[in-house]
Design an enzyme around this catalytic site. Structure first.
Site, PDB file in Angstrom:
ATOM      1  CB  SER A  33       6.275  12.330  11.836  1.00 46.86           C
ATOM      2  OG  SER A  33       6.080  11.653  10.628  1.00 46.86           O
ATOM      3  CG  PHE A 118      12.653 -12.630   1.436  1.00 51.40           C
ATOM      4  CD1 PHE A 118      11.366 -13.120   1.328  1.00 51.40           C
ATOM      5  CD2 PHE A 118      12.820 -11.250   1.498  1.00 51.40           C
ATOM      6  CE1 PHE A 118      10.272 -12.267   1.261  1.00 51.40           C
ATOM      7  CE2 PHE A 118      11.737 -10.386   1.434  1.00 51.40           C
ATOM      8  CZ  PHE A 118      10.461 -10.893   1.314  1.00 51.40           C
ATOM      9  CD  GLN A 231      17.149  -3.662  -3.205  1.00 50.16           C
ATOM     10  OE1 GLN A 231      16.350  -3.508  -2.295  1.00 50.16           O
ATOM     11  NE2 GLN A 231      18.116  -4.548  -3.164  1.00 50.16           N
ATOM     12  CG  HIS A 233      11.505  -5.024  -5.589  1.00 44.35           C
ATOM     13  ND1 HIS A 233      10.833  -6.040  -6.226  1.00 44.35           N
ATOM     14  CD2 HIS A 233      11.537  -5.363  -4.281  1.00 44.35           C
ATOM     15  CE1 HIS A 233      10.479  -6.959  -5.332  1.00 44.35           C
ATOM     16  NE2 HIS A 233      10.892  -6.569  -4.141  1.00 44.35           N
ATOM     17  CG  LEU A 243       7.173  -4.098  -3.830  1.00 45.35           C
ATOM     18  CD1 LEU A 243       8.453  -3.856  -4.592  1.00 45.35           C
ATOM     19  CD2 LEU A 243       7.457  -4.262  -2.360  1.00 45.35           C
ATOM     20  CD  GLU A 246      13.391 -10.877  -2.442  1.00 43.35           C
ATOM     21  OE1 GLU A 246      13.716  -9.750  -2.861  1.00 43.35           O
ATOM     22  OE2 GLU A 246      14.129 -11.570  -1.739  1.00 43.35           O
ATOM     23  NE  ARG A 277      14.380  -7.322  -2.756  1.00 44.22           N
ATOM     24  CZ  ARG A 277      13.746  -6.703  -1.767  1.00 44.22           C
ATOM     25  NH1 ARG A 277      14.093  -5.481  -1.426  1.00 44.22           N
ATOM     26  NH2 ARG A 277      12.780  -7.306  -1.134  1.00 44.22           N
ATOM     27  CG  HIS A 342      12.271  -1.567  -3.458  1.00 43.21           C
ATOM     28  ND1 HIS A 342      10.932  -1.369  -3.210  1.00 43.21           N
ATOM     29  CD2 HIS A 342      12.709  -2.415  -2.498  1.00 43.21           C
ATOM     30  CE1 HIS A 342      10.571  -2.080  -2.151  1.00 43.21           C
ATOM     31  NE2 HIS A 342      11.633  -2.705  -1.686  1.00 43.21           N
ATOM     32  NE  ARG A 377      16.495  -2.910   1.364  1.00 44.39           N
ATOM     33  CZ  ARG A 377      15.306  -3.522   1.368  1.00 44.39           C
ATOM     34  NH1 ARG A 377      15.113  -4.581   2.131  1.00 44.39           N
ATOM     35  NH2 ARG A 377      14.326  -3.092   0.603  1.00 44.39           N
TER      36      ARG A 377
HETATM   37  C1  LIG Z   1       6.441  -0.978  -1.058  1.00 46.87           C
HETATM   38  C2  LIG Z   1       7.605  -1.323  -0.175  1.00 46.87           C
HETATM   39  C3  LIG Z   1       7.680  -2.589   0.396  1.00 46.87           C
HETATM   40  C4  LIG Z   1       8.765  -2.916   1.215  1.00 46.87           C
HETATM   41  N1  LIG Z   1       8.824  -4.174   1.763  1.00 46.87           N
HETATM   42  C5  LIG Z   1       9.858  -4.484   2.594  1.00 46.87           C
HETATM   43  C6  LIG Z   1       9.926  -5.760   3.222  1.00 46.87           C
HETATM   44  O1  LIG Z   1       9.042  -6.604   3.073  1.00 46.87           O
HETATM   45  N2  LIG Z   1      10.982  -6.025   4.019  1.00 46.87           N
HETATM   46  C7  LIG Z   1      11.975  -5.109   4.244  1.00 46.87           C
HETATM   47  O2  LIG Z   1      12.893  -5.413   4.989  1.00 46.87           O
HETATM   48  N3  LIG Z   1      11.914  -3.888   3.671  1.00 46.87           N
HETATM   49  C8  LIG Z   1      10.887  -3.558   2.866  1.00 46.87           C
HETATM   50  N4  LIG Z   1      10.849  -2.305   2.294  1.00 46.87           N
HETATM   51  C9  LIG Z   1      11.812  -1.296   2.718  1.00 46.87           C
HETATM   52  C10 LIG Z   1      11.419  -0.776   4.095  1.00 46.87           C
HETATM   53  O3  LIG Z   1      10.035  -0.831   4.257  1.00 46.87           O
HETATM   54  C11 LIG Z   1      11.874   0.653   4.336  1.00 46.87           C
HETATM   55  O4  LIG Z   1      13.229   0.808   3.994  1.00 46.87           O
HETATM   56  C12 LIG Z   1      11.713   1.015   5.814  1.00 46.87           C
HETATM   57  O5  LIG Z   1      10.419   0.719   6.268  1.00 46.87           O
HETATM   58  C13 LIG Z   1      12.034   2.465   6.059  1.00 46.87           C
HETATM   59  O6  LIG Z   1      11.697   2.793   7.374  1.00 46.87           O
HETATM   60  P1  LIG Z   1      12.180   4.154   8.026  1.00 46.87           P
HETATM   61  O7  LIG Z   1      11.678   4.141   9.418  1.00 46.87           O
HETATM   62  O8  LIG Z   1      13.621   4.306   7.791  1.00 46.87           O
HETATM   63  O9  LIG Z   1      11.459   5.282   7.163  1.00 46.87           O
HETATM   64  P2  LIG Z   1       9.933   5.497   6.706  1.00 46.87           P
HETATM   65  O10 LIG Z   1       9.039   4.417   7.142  1.00 46.87           O
HETATM   66  O11 LIG Z   1       9.992   5.827   5.267  1.00 46.87           O
HETATM   67  O12 LIG Z   1       9.519   6.784   7.527  1.00 46.87           O
HETATM   68  C14 LIG Z   1      10.094   8.038   7.278  1.00 46.87           C
HETATM   69  C15 LIG Z   1       9.479   9.022   8.245  1.00 46.87           C
HETATM   70  O13 LIG Z   1      10.194  10.234   8.193  1.00 46.87           O
HETATM   71  C16 LIG Z   1       9.300  11.319   8.148  1.00 46.87           C
HETATM   72  N5  LIG Z   1      10.028  12.401   7.461  1.00 46.87           N
HETATM   73  C17 LIG Z   1      10.747  12.337   6.324  1.00 46.87           C
HETATM   74  N6  LIG Z   1      11.321  13.506   6.054  1.00 46.87           N
HETATM   75  C18 LIG Z   1      10.940  14.342   7.037  1.00 46.87           C
HETATM   76  C19 LIG Z   1      11.225  15.699   7.335  1.00 46.87           C
HETATM   77  N7  LIG Z   1      12.009  16.449   6.565  1.00 46.87           N
HETATM   78  N8  LIG Z   1      10.643  16.239   8.436  1.00 46.87           N
HETATM   79  C20 LIG Z   1       9.838  15.508   9.235  1.00 46.87           C
HETATM   80  N9  LIG Z   1       9.573  14.212   9.011  1.00 46.87           N
HETATM   81  C21 LIG Z   1      10.125  13.641   7.930  1.00 46.87           C
HETATM   82  C22 LIG Z   1       8.081  10.810   7.449  1.00 46.87           C
HETATM   83  O14 LIG Z   1       6.952  11.517   7.877  1.00 46.87           O
HETATM   84  C23 LIG Z   1       8.027   9.361   7.954  1.00 46.87           C
HETATM   85  O15 LIG Z   1       7.319   9.318   9.170  1.00 46.87           O
HETATM   86  C24 LIG Z   1       9.773  -1.969   1.463  1.00 46.87           C
HETATM   87  C25 LIG Z   1       9.675  -0.699   0.907  1.00 46.87           C
HETATM   88  C26 LIG Z   1       8.625  -0.378   0.064  1.00 46.87           C
HETATM   89  C27 LIG Z   1       8.602   0.975  -0.566  1.00 46.87           C
END
Ligand SMILES: Cc1cc2nc3c(=O)[nH]c(=O)nc-3n(C[C@H](O)[C@H](O)[C@H](O)COP(=O)(O)OP(=O)(O)OC[C@H]3O[C@@H](n4cnc5c(N)ncnc54)[C@H](O)[C@@H]3O)c2cc1C
Length: 570
Positions: A33, A118, A231, A233, A243, A246, A277, A342, A377
């Site tokens: 990561s 939601f 998307q 937001h 953010l 919601e 949204r 978002h 979404r």
């Molecule tokens: C402010 C905010 C609030 C949100 N609230 C909600 C909510 O209430 N409910 C909901 O359902 N969704 C919500 N979302 C959306 C949701 O949180 C995210 O879509 C989701 O958590 C993404 O998770 P993930 O595991 O896919 O990626 P992330 O949590 O973004 O993790 C990505 C990982 O990949 C690693 N990485 C990236 N590129 C590389 C690379 N090239 N090499 C090595 N490592 C890399 C990073 O280090 C990180 O560890 C929200 C999003 C935001 C921005």
């Protein structure tokens, strides 16, 4: 050279869940990561995670099928319904699993997991831990990872995939602390690399949501799907786009224009502030564009009628954010908000087992496109997607390993392939690291972001988008002449962010081309010159495949099982 049976890239919820699953199956798995896992963007999620638990009296009738219907309707019928059902049926299992692993969910008076309404949902279905749900989930998941003793390559960045004609065989990655670039062989690779929000200006995403994972997969020949669906937001803080969940509207917040009117009654008379949204963001932007916003371009999110007790109990982080980043205590005053970029509905093309067309390569979470979100979404479905498809990716990778013909990737032949990919990648990275051209990459980045948000944003139109594409091409050209300020090896974030800038310009081109081609409005893709959804011509996924001359676009049918497309009314 290093070797693991499975390498999971990404320490967010999707990556960690995939790694845990692989470990539970007895495999040698490591996580890699870019940041310490708990700094992943998942930690910032606020509002909650959806599952039809039917825990609250208003939600007693809820079921996975109703969840699937809301998700499909919310997606403007672009979601693949087999994948949607897979997600909504797994949802209660995965959420209760998180509870059993120790996630401190908010509770009903009877002690069950509490659920809040939601947007776009027929029932209160969103399970939450106050308004810090991502924090609660990610820390729980990380503790689990630690308890399973899964090794983490922390602050390593994947730069390319190792593959031959038949399958994926590992990754080439850079250790940020030293600047060393190394190959890690693996029999299966799972990407959980998150979204690409920072291709756009006015984003709610953290600065590491660069999209490099999507681009690395794309460059290795894995197609990206539906990238034009981005998307926006409805409620991010005016000025800095932090953010405002919601959950604030789920818990009863009102949207008001400068005249004090609850304008959502014009746009979604039944659902009001809890319309999906895409519709809510467009409604806010319309009020602003037509002069009913406040000077500068914002409207109010009014929570004052909820009272201090409810706000302190259910929305404490929102209150903190508004105090610290807008100077407003939402117990007393409304919060100034504007829509912000978002989430990426599109991403790496995978099926409901998170498998891509490249054997041994899987993707889950925001970097992937299953597709469960289609063109829009619903809130609370993304955290869900990470834990459902993270687990599915881990399982599928384990199954793949069990059936692997021709042994592991850790063979002389595999090592030779890895060496070649490593050599190519090092050359490419060194070229950027040593770049001393006249162009300032930060200027290119800013122009890319402002072009994307202003010209391929909430409202889209042919000439605007074509102009944006020309600008993106110009920026790509300027990018070939950038100069870096720091040429060293250790912690060279100048190198990393500018390497990623090249990838982001590639994604920007795909988004623009997909959006220009799609002559209809569907979900988040709203065109003022083609305002209607056009199922006859456009009920299909956009696919982009890498070629050295730019993306090759094609289309793929949508899987419709139960719900026939109909007009969306809220
Ligand atoms: C402010 C905010 C609030 C949100 N609230 C909600 C909510 O209430 N409910 C909901 O359902 N969704 C919500 N979302 C959306 C949701 O949180 C995210 O879509 C989701 O958590 C993404 O998770 P993930 O595991 O896919 O990626 P992330 O949590 O973004 O993790 C990505 C990982 O990949 C690693 N990485 C990236 N590129 C590389 C690379 N090239 N090499 C090595 N490592 C890399 C990073 O280090 C990180 O560890 C929200 C999003 C935001 C921005």
């Amino acid at each position: 050279m290093r070797y693991h049976q499975i390498i999971v890239v990404g320490g967010g919820l999707a990556g960690l869940r995939a790694a845990i699953e692989a470990k539970m199956q007895g495999l040698d798995v490591a996580i890699l990561s870019r940041v310490h896992p708990v700094r992943s963007h998942s930690v910032a999620a606020q509002g909650g995670v959806n599952a039809s638990l039917a825990n609250v009296p208003e939600g007693k009738e809820d079921s996975p099928e109703r969840h699937a219907f809301d998700t499909t309707k919310g997606s403007d019928y672009l979601a693949d319904q087999d994948a949607v059902f897979a997600m909504t049926e797994d949802a209660p299992i995965r959420v209760i699993e998180m509870e059993h692993w120790g996630c401190p969910f908010s509770r009903t008076p009877e002690g069950k997991i509490a659920q809040r309404p939601f947007g776009g949902a027929g029932f209160p279905r969103t399970c939450y831990a106050a308004d810090k749900t991502g924090h609660a989930l990610l820390h729980t998941m990380y503790e689990r990872t630690v308890s399973y003793d899964i090794p983490v390559y922390e602050e390593w960045v994947v730069l390319s995939l190792i593959r031959d004609a038949d399958r994926c065989r590992g990754v080439v990655a850079m250790n940020l602390q030293t600047g060393d670039i190394d190959a890690i062989l693996a029999d299966a690779v799972v990407f959980g690399t998150g979204g690409s929000g920072r291709v756009f200006g006015r984003s709610t995403n953290n600065i590491i949501s660069s999209g490099s994972g999507m681009a690395v997969a794309y460059l290795a020949g894995v197609p990206l799907k539906d990238l034009e669906f981005v998307q926006f937001h409805p409620t991010s803080l005016f000025g800095n786009n932090v953010l405002i969940s919601e959950a604030a509207r789920g818990d009863g917040g009102y949207l008001r224009n400068a005249k004090g009117e609850r304008f959502m009654e014009k746009y979604a008379p039944k659902a009001m502030e809890l319309a999906p949204r895409d519709i809510t963001a467009r409604s806010i932007q319309t009020e602003i564009n037509e002069g009913r916003g406040f000077p500068g371009g914002y409207v109010h999110l009014d929570l004052t009628h909820l009272g201090a007790k409810r706000i302190l109990e259910r929305l404490p982080a929102i209150r903190d954010i508004a105090i610290h980043f807008a100077g407003v205590d939402c117990i007393e005053k409304p919060i100034p908000i504007q829509p912000g970029q978002h989430y990426f509905m599109g991403g790496i093309d995978v099926d409901k087992d998170a498998a891509s067309i490249l054997p041994g390569f899987y993707a889950a979470g925001e970097c992937s496109c299953v597709s469960v979100h289609g063109a829009n979404r619903l809130g609370g479905n993304s955290l869900l997607e990470t834990i459902v498809f993270g687990a599915r990716a881990g399982k599928a990778a384990a199954r793949y390993l069990a059936g692997l013909q021709g042994g592991t990737g850790n063979t002389p032949e595999g090592r030779k392939l890895a060496d070649e990919t490593l050599e190519r990648t090092v050359l490419q990275i060194n070229r950027i690291r040593r770049a001393e051209g006249p162009e300032d990459p930060s200027d290119i980045r800013e122009k890319m972001r402002s072009t994307m948000i202003e010209q391929i944003g909430i409202f889209r139109k042919q000439d605007q988008m074509e102009d944006a594409l020309v600008k993106v091409k110009e920026l790509q050209d300027r990018y070939t002449r950038i100069g870096l300020r720091y040429h060293g090896l250790k912690y060279n974030l100048d190198l990393l962010t500018n390497y990623e800038l090249g990838l982001q310009l590639m994604l920007a081109e795909i988004i623009a081309k997909g959006a220009i081609a799609r002559t209809e409005s569907r979900g988040s893709h709203f065109r003022t010159d083609f305002k209607e959804r056009d199922d006859a011509n456009w009920l299909k996924h956009t696919m982009a495949r890498y070629t050295p001359d730019g993306p090759e676009m094609s289309y793929k049918p949508v899987t419709i099982t139960k719900f026939q497309p109909e007009a969306r009314r809220y």
